[in-house]
Design an enzyme around this catalytic site. Structure first.
Site, PDB file in Angstrom:
ATOM      1  CD  GLU A 177       7.895   0.280  -9.699  1.00 24.85           C
ATOM      2  OE1 GLU A 177       8.886   0.991  -9.920  1.00 24.85           O
ATOM      3  OE2 GLU A 177       6.735   0.678  -9.818  1.00 24.85           O
ATOM      4  CE  LYS A 219       7.594   2.481  -6.910  1.00 26.09           C
ATOM      5  NZ  LYS A 219       8.047   3.850  -7.157  1.00 26.09           N
TER       6      LYS A 219
HETATM    7  P1  13P Z   1       2.784   5.417  -8.922  1.00 27.30           P
HETATM    8  O1  13P Z   1       2.832   5.555  -7.421  1.00 27.30           O
HETATM    9  O2  13P Z   1       2.106   6.552  -9.597  1.00 27.30           O
HETATM   10  O3  13P Z   1       2.282   4.063  -9.331  1.00 27.30           O
HETATM   11  O4  13P Z   1       4.269   5.522  -9.446  1.00 27.30           O
HETATM   12  C1  13P Z   1       5.275   4.871  -8.786  1.00 27.30           C
HETATM   13  C2  13P Z   1       6.322   4.468  -9.731  1.00 27.30           C
HETATM   14  O5  13P Z   1       7.471   4.795  -9.558  1.00 27.30           O
HETATM   15  C3  13P Z   1       5.923   3.647 -10.877  1.00 27.30           C
HETATM   16  O6  13P Z   1       7.067   3.084 -11.463  1.00 27.30           O
END
Ligand code: 13P
Length: 340
Positions: A177, A219
């Site tokens: 991510e 992500k």
């Molecule tokens: P949000 O969809 O609220 O951005 O959170 C996703 C997430 O896992 C952030 O690390």
């Protein structure tokens, strides 16, 4: 876990019409969410809230996996069933956040690097025993005057790749991510440039660390105007620019891309995903791994009261269904009105 099992889990996480519920808020972050509904941040309230989420009827219809926080992976439902077992019994894969947060980066004012690599192999092995089958690590890139720096992008990409390699060796599918924050007033063009730079750096590092692309899920954030940018790009423009950058930077071997919501409103996050799939998507599945955009309405309906659980679960089930439809390009905004 064998390599074919890692591939199977990665594909299941982005199965057609399904996405991931990010419920891995740290104790501090869930405290902020609870403050907004005047609920005290106690271990029992955190347990009760997550119990409500995970016992939502039919959760497995649109949710493939849930990202948990360390404390939650060790907690149990009201009837004594461990949360990991409760999820697995509904066909939902338990996952675990393994980073220890974005920390100020030395000599890089206003930027952060995500920590948590020390002892990670051992923690991953323990999480596997507790039932987790995938993990998450979030790197944060901030846009501002003269930032991001190459130092920040490089350090975060390297940490993400080291984390991903460790996870794969320990039998967990890594969610990689790299989040480019929506905070600030930058334009969508600036976000596009930084997102392309970041994703190229991340995939370069993943290659250097020998990460198997077939055994991971990306992500990313979307290519979008900053929250305070005076000109807000249309949903169609967000979808087109995001898809174009992903096609340039994400190899087709990656089974799926599951977006974060990053502060977008519930319905916009759904609409953006839907439009990307209506545009034909790409060689990977395009799905969601939303935290706030799945939980906001549910949290508001709950407000800490047992009597509100049915309404709160209905709100979560609705958002999960809307996003499940968006993951195949079949969402329609009139479905929102019917539910309201
Ligand atoms: P949000 O969809 O609220 O951005 O959170 C996703 C997430 O896992 C952030 O690390």
């Amino acid at each position: 876990m064998s390599s074919s099992e890692l591939a199977k889990v990665a594909r299941a996480m982005v199965a057609k019409g399904k996405g991931i519920l990010a419920a891995d808020e740290s104790t501090g972050t869930i405290g902020k969410r609870f403050d907004s509904i005047a609920v005290e941040n106690t271990e029992e309230n955190r347990r009760a809230y997550r119990d409500m989420l995970f016992t939502t009827r039919g959760i497995g219809d649109y949710i493939s996996g849930v990202i948990l926080y360390d404390e939650t992976l060790r907690q149990k439902s009201a009837d004594g069933t461990p949360f990991s077992k409760l999820l697995t019994s509904q066909g939902v894969i338990p996952g675990i956040k393994v980073d220890s947060g974005a920390k100020d980066m030395a000599l890089c004012a206003g930027e952060t690097v995500t920590e948590g690599l020390d002892g990670l192999a051992k923690r991953c092995a323990d999480y596997y025993k507790l039932g987790a089958r995938f993990a998450k690590w979030r790197g944060v890139i901030t846009i501002g005057d003269a930032i991001p720096s190459a130092s920040c992008i490089g350090a975060n990409a390297h940490a993400l790749a080291r984390y991903a390699a460790i996870c794969q060796e320990q039998g967990l599918v890594p969610i990689v991510e790299p989040e480019v924050l929506m905070d600030g007033s930058h334009t969508i063009e600036r976000c596009e440039e930084v997102t392309e730079w970041t994703l190229n750096a991340v995939f370069d590092s993943l290659y250097n660390q020998r990460v198997v692309l077939e055994h991971m899920v990306l992500k990313p954030s979307m290519v979008i105007s900053a929250k305070s940018c005076p000109v807000q790009a249309s949903p169609q423009e967000v979808a087109e620019r995001t898809l174009a950058i992903l096609k340039r930077t994400v190899p087709a071997a990656v089974p799926g891309i599951a977006f974060l919501s990053g502060g977008q409103s519930d319905e916009l996050a759904t609409e953006h995903l839907d439009l990307m799939n209506k545009l034909g998507g790409g060689p990977w599945a395009l799905s969601f791994s939303y935290g706030r955009a799945l939980q906001q309405s549910c949290l508001k309906a709950w407000r800490g009261a047992a009597a509100n659980v049915p309404a709160a679960q209905a709100a979560l089930a609705h958002r999960a269904r809307m996003n499940g439809l968006a993951a195949t390009g079949q969402y329609r905004s009139d479905l929102e009105k019917k539910a309201a």
